[in-house]
Motif scaffolding. Structure first.
Motif, short mmCIF file in Angstrom:
data_model
loop_
_atom_site.label_atom_id
_atom_site.label_comp_id
_atom_site.label_asym_id
_atom_site.label_seq_id
_atom_site.Cartn_x
_atom_site.Cartn_y
_atom_site.Cartn_z
N TYR A 39 -10.05 -20.22 -27.88
CA TYR A 39 -9.43 -20.45 -29.17
C TYR A 39 -7.93 -19.90 -29.37
CZ TYR A 39 -10.31 -15.34 -29.91
OH TYR A 39 -10.32 -13.72 -29.83
N ARG A 40 -7.51 -19.12 -28.24
CA ARG A 40 -6.09 -18.77 -28.05
C ARG A 40 -5.19 -20.10 -27.59
NH1 ARG A 40 -2.12 -14.79 -26.75
NH2 ARG A 40 -0.95 -15.71 -25.23
N GLU A 41 -5.77 -20.72 -26.77
CA GLU A 41 -5.08 -21.93 -26.29
C GLU A 41 -5.03 -23.03 -27.44
OE1 GLU A 41 -6.95 -23.60 -22.92
OE2 GLU A 41 -5.90 -22.32 -21.59
N GLN A 42 -6.14 -23.22 -28.12
CA GLN A 42 -6.10 -24.17 -29.49
C GLN A 42 -5.16 -23.51 -30.36
OE1 GLN A 42 -10.20 -25.57 -30.86
NE2 GLN A 42 -10.86 -24.11 -29.22
N ALA A 43 -5.13 -22.20 -30.55
CA ALA A 43 -4.22 -21.68 -31.64
C ALA A 43 -2.77 -22.00 -31.28
CB ALA A 43 -4.54 -20.20 -31.95
N LEU A 44 -2.55 -21.82 -30.20
CA LEU A 44 -1.24 -21.84 -29.32
C LEU A 44 -0.87 -23.50 -29.64
CD1 LEU A 44 -1.03 -19.37 -26.63
CD2 LEU A 44 -0.03 -19.22 -28.65
N LYS A 45 -1.76 -24.38 -29.49
CA LYS A 45 -1.24 -25.70 -29.77
C LYS A 45 -1.23 -26.16 -31.27
CE LYS A 45 -3.94 -27.28 -25.82
NZ LYS A 45 -5.17 -27.82 -25.41
N LEU A 46 -1.94 -25.43 -31.94
CA LEU A 46 -1.89 -25.81 -33.42
C LEU A 46 -0.60 -25.23 -34.22
CD1 LEU A 46 -5.44 -25.38 -34.71
CD2 LEU A 46 -4.30 -27.33 -35.05
N TRP A 80 5.04 -21.01 -32.15
CA TRP A 80 4.90 -19.54 -31.45
C TRP A 80 5.80 -18.89 -32.12
CZ3 TRP A 80 5.25 -21.23 -25.82
CH2 TRP A 80 4.08 -21.91 -25.21
N VAL A 81 5.38 -18.47 -33.51
CA VAL A 81 6.09 -17.47 -34.24
C VAL A 81 5.29 -16.64 -34.91
CG1 VAL A 81 7.63 -17.22 -36.27
CG2 VAL A 81 7.67 -19.07 -34.76
N GLY A 130 3.44 -14.60 -37.50
CA GLY A 130 2.92 -14.79 -38.88
C GLY A 130 3.74 -13.59 -39.94
N ARG A 131 3.79 -12.32 -39.30
CA ARG A 131 4.18 -11.39 -40.04
C ARG A 131 5.88 -11.27 -39.99
NH1 ARG A 131 0.51 -12.05 -41.63
NH2 ARG A 131 -1.47 -10.96 -42.16
N CYS A 132 6.37 -11.14 -38.71
CA CYS A 132 7.93 -10.31 -38.74
C CYS A 132 8.58 -11.80 -38.01
CB CYS A 132 7.83 -9.44 -37.66
SG CYS A 132 7.56 -9.93 -35.88
N ALA A 133 7.93 -13.06 -38.04
CA ALA A 133 8.89 -14.25 -37.62
C ALA A 133 9.21 -14.17 -36.54
CB ALA A 133 9.83 -14.50 -38.82
N ARG A 134 8.99 -13.14 -35.55
CA ARG A 134 9.61 -13.16 -34.19
C ARG A 134 9.04 -14.54 -33.42
NH1 ARG A 134 8.21 -8.61 -29.86
NH2 ARG A 134 9.15 -9.60 -28.02
N GLU A 135 10.10 -15.23 -32.57
CA GLU A 135 9.68 -16.35 -31.97
C GLU A 135 9.34 -15.94 -30.51
OE1 GLU A 135 12.66 -19.59 -32.32
OE2 GLU A 135 12.88 -18.82 -34.57
N PHE A 136 8.46 -16.61 -30.02
CA PHE A 136 8.09 -16.70 -28.74
C PHE A 136 8.47 -17.81 -27.64
CE2 PHE A 136 6.00 -13.56 -31.33
CZ PHE A 136 5.97 -12.28 -30.37
N THR A 137 8.45 -17.43 -26.44
CA THR A 137 8.46 -18.47 -25.65
C THR A 137 7.56 -18.07 -24.12
OG1 THR A 137 10.10 -17.45 -24.09
CG2 THR A 137 10.99 -18.53 -25.81
N HIS A 138 7.43 -19.33 -23.49
CA HIS A 138 6.36 -18.93 -22.22
C HIS A 138 6.72 -17.45 -21.53
CE1 HIS A 138 4.34 -22.65 -21.98
NE2 HIS A 138 5.46 -23.17 -22.23
N ASN A 167 7.45 -14.57 -22.94
CA ASN A 167 6.76 -13.48 -23.47
C ASN A 167 5.66 -13.71 -24.46
OD1 ASN A 167 8.19 -14.93 -25.66
ND2 ASN A 167 9.38 -12.97 -26.45
N LEU A 168 5.02 -14.83 -24.12
CA LEU A 168 3.87 -15.46 -24.88
C LEU A 168 2.87 -14.37 -24.90
CD1 LEU A 168 3.05 -17.94 -26.67
CD2 LEU A 168 2.25 -18.83 -24.55
N GLN A 169 2.52 -13.57 -23.79
CA GLN A 169 1.56 -12.84 -23.90
C GLN A 169 1.63 -11.69 -25.07
OE1 GLN A 169 3.84 -12.73 -21.83
NE2 GLN A 169 4.71 -10.46 -21.58
#
Ligand SMILES: [Zn+2]
Ligand SMILES: [Zn+2]
Length: 133
Positions: A31-38, A41-42, A44-52, A54-56
């Motif tokens: 589900y993580r992979e699916q969610a990351l596709k859907l 990468w932000v 939902g609370r603090c709006a911090r953006e993610f890249t490969h 720091n994706l972990q």
């Protein structure tokens, strides 16, 4: 995290832990992979953006807290950074776990992290003024 050499004794425990981790990771990976596709990468609370890079730190939260409820449309998922995710679960614990004692607040300072969107609730509950009886 630690990548030191494993002694034979520690190796046995490590193997058990590794197997448990793998099982959990395998279940989560789907589900993580699916969610990351859907979702973008932000957080939902603090709006911090993610890249490969720091994706972990970006985790999948289940809105209804049921990890087995994984609708393919992602309606039960929410991407949260690890900090907001922890805060979110702490919030759930406040209500459902540990007796749900609202007047408590003597847990490891849950008030140190306050996403802005919670300000409204915080103002109402005034957690900063614990009632000592
Ligand atoms: Zn966050
Ligand atoms: Zn969660």
């Amino acid at each position: 995290m630690t990548t030191g050499k494993k002694t034979p004794d520690a190796g046995r425990l490590d193997r058990v832990v590794a197997e448990a981790r793998r099982a959990a990771a395998g279940r989560e990976k789907g589900y993580r992979e699916q969610a990351l596709k859907l979702y973008p990468w932000v957080c939902g609370r603090c709006a911090r953006e993610f890249t490969h890079a720091n994706l972990q730190l970006l985790e999948v939260h289940h809105r209804d807290s049921n990890h087995d409820n994984n609708p393919p449309d992602g309606s039960n998922w929410e991407l949260l950074c690890t900090y907001c995710h922890e805060a979110e679960h702490r919030k759930v614990l406040d209500h459902d776990g540990r007796g749900g004692d609202q007047a408590g607040g003597e847990r490891d300072s849950p008030a140190t992290y306050r996403p802005f969107e919670k300000l409204g609730t915080l103002l109402k509950q005034k957690p900063g003024e614990p009632e000592k009886s």
